[in-house]
Design a protein around this motif. Structure first.
Motif, PDB file in Angstrom:
ATOM      1  N   GLN A   7       0.824  -1.209   0.000  1.00 18.76           N
ATOM      2  CA  GLN A   7       0.000   0.000   0.000  1.00 18.76           C
ATOM      3  C   GLN A   7       0.859   1.261   0.000  1.00 18.76           C
ATOM      4  O   GLN A   7       0.608   2.208  -0.738  1.00 18.76           O
ATOM      5  CB  GLN A   7      -0.853   0.006   1.270  1.00 18.76           C
ATOM      6  CG  GLN A   7      -2.122  -0.764   1.115  1.00 18.76           C
ATOM      7  CD  GLN A   7      -3.313   0.174   1.275  1.00 18.76           C
ATOM      8  OE1 GLN A   7      -3.541   0.678   2.373  1.00 18.76           O
ATOM      9  NE2 GLN A   7      -4.033   0.420   0.217  1.00 18.76           N
ATOM     10  N   ASN A  10       2.498   2.664  -3.125  1.00 18.38           N
ATOM     11  CA  ASN A  10       1.641   3.436  -4.022  1.00 18.38           C
ATOM     12  C   ASN A  10       1.318   4.827  -3.485  1.00 18.38           C
ATOM     13  O   ASN A  10       0.736   5.636  -4.190  1.00 18.38           O
ATOM     14  CB  ASN A  10       0.343   2.673  -4.279  1.00 18.38           C
ATOM     15  CG  ASN A  10       0.614   1.327  -4.910  1.00 18.38           C
ATOM     16  OD1 ASN A  10       1.556   1.183  -5.692  1.00 18.38           O
ATOM     17  ND2 ASN A  10      -0.179   0.341  -4.557  1.00 18.38           N
ATOM     18  N   GLN A  11       1.653   5.058  -2.238  1.00 21.06           N
ATOM     19  CA  GLN A  11       1.375   6.372  -1.657  1.00 21.06           C
ATOM     20  C   GLN A  11       2.612   6.906  -0.964  1.00 21.06           C
ATOM     21  O   GLN A  11       2.656   6.971   0.257  1.00 21.06           O
ATOM     22  CB  GLN A  11       0.273   6.288  -0.597  1.00 21.06           C
ATOM     23  CG  GLN A  11      -0.793   5.277  -0.849  1.00 21.06           C
ATOM     24  CD  GLN A  11      -1.674   5.129   0.378  1.00 21.06           C
ATOM     25  OE1 GLN A  11      -1.222   4.874   1.482  1.00 21.06           O
ATOM     26  NE2 GLN A  11      -2.968   5.292   0.193  1.00 21.06           N
ATOM     27  N   LYS A  13       5.308   8.980   0.894  1.00 16.98           N
ATOM     28  CA  LYS A  13       5.252  10.041   1.904  1.00 16.98           C
ATOM     29  C   LYS A  13       4.007   9.976   2.779  1.00 16.98           C
ATOM     30  O   LYS A  13       3.808  10.821   3.636  1.00 16.98           O
ATOM     31  CB  LYS A  13       5.396  11.433   1.269  1.00 16.98           C
ATOM     32  CG  LYS A  13       6.620  11.507   0.358  1.00 16.98           C
ATOM     33  CD  LYS A  13       7.312  12.837   0.394  1.00 16.98           C
ATOM     34  CE  LYS A  13       8.737  12.736  -0.135  1.00 16.98           C
ATOM     35  NZ  LYS A  13       8.851  12.333  -1.543  1.00 16.98           N
ATOM     36  N   GLN A  14       3.166   8.975   2.557  1.00 17.80           N
ATOM     37  CA  GLN A  14       2.048   8.770   3.464  1.00 17.80           C
ATOM     38  C   GLN A  14       2.484   7.711   4.463  1.00 17.80           C
ATOM     39  O   GLN A  14       2.742   6.589   4.064  1.00 17.80           O
ATOM     40  CB  GLN A  14       0.843   8.216   2.706  1.00 17.80           C
ATOM     41  CG  GLN A  14       0.329   9.155   1.656  1.00 17.80           C
ATOM     42  CD  GLN A  14      -0.911   9.868   2.127  1.00 17.80           C
ATOM     43  OE1 GLN A  14      -1.956   9.267   2.309  1.00 17.80           O
ATOM     44  NE2 GLN A  14      -0.795  11.156   2.334  1.00 17.80           N
ATOM     45  N   GLU A  16       2.489   4.834   7.327  1.00 15.73           N
ATOM     46  CA  GLU A  16       1.597   3.757   7.720  1.00 15.73           C
ATOM     47  C   GLU A  16       2.106   3.165   9.031  1.00 15.73           C
ATOM     48  O   GLU A  16       3.310   2.981   9.193  1.00 15.73           O
ATOM     49  CB  GLU A  16       1.523   2.681   6.628  1.00 15.73           C
ATOM     50  CG  GLU A  16       0.446   1.653   6.912  1.00 15.73           C
ATOM     51  CD  GLU A  16       0.208   0.691   5.736  1.00 15.73           C
ATOM     52  OE1 GLU A  16       0.639   0.983   4.597  1.00 15.73           O
ATOM     53  OE2 GLU A  16      -0.406  -0.361   5.995  1.00 15.73           O
TER      54      GLU A  16
END
Ligand SMILES: [Zn+2]
Ligand SMILES: [Zn+2]
Length: 167
Positions: A7, A10-11, A13-14, A16
């Motif tokens: 996950q 695909n994102q 700098k986000q 988790e």
């Protein structure tokens, strides 16, 4: 202790977050006379920079270690920072990192070796139940934290023995 980073990839700098609470077998600490008094907890926040995954977090648990002076089991708290660098297997290793890189295989990585390492790194060579531990008497073997040593009573100073013979 596998984390799935698909996950995140695909994102970029986000962040988790991952949380693990696992009971580990004492065999992992074999040879140290130690055991786990509590499950191992890992809190980890991972960010994908576009090139690598950077994990920051901590590992907490409680170990039961034998005091190196009095040999009594004592509880030792682990609360250690965890800094992980992970890259996709097959991608080029950044030059500034020589080792301590975990390889991500098909979007997943097992962080357990790094957690074990972090726990081992802080186990003291000579654990103490207490900084002021009095230890065991080499003469009579009593735990001097709990009992007064009786060596003084048992062994009469040989100089006094000699004086006694004179009288
Ligand atoms: Zn002790
Ligand atoms: Zn003694």
């Amino acid at each position: 202790m596998k984390i799935d980073l698909k996950q995140l990839r695909n994102q970029p700098k986000q962040g988790e977050s991952f949380l693990f609470v696992e009971s580990w077998p004492d065999e992992l600490l074999q040879g140290l006379g130690a055991g786990f008094a509590e499950p191992v907890q890992v809190d980890l926040e991972v960010v994908f920079t576009g090139q690598m995954y950077v994990g920051r977090g901590k590992v907490t648990t409680k170990l039961q270690l034998l005091c190196s002076r009095c040999l009594e089991p004592s509880i030792f708290e682990v609360d250690e920072a965890l800094d992980l660098t992970m890259i996709d297997a097959g991608s080029r290793k950044p030059d500034e990192f020589k080792d301590d890189i975990l390889l991500v295989e098909q979007g997943e990585v097992d962080i357990e070796p790094a957690v074990v390492e972090a726990i081992f790194a802080i186990i003291p060579l000579n654990p103490l139940c207490n900084m002021d531990c009095q230890g065991l008497c080499p003469g009579c073997g009593v735990n001097k934290n709990q009992e007064a040593c009786r060596c003084q009573e048992d062994h009469i100073d040989p100089r006094w023995e000699a004086l006694k013979k004179l009288t």
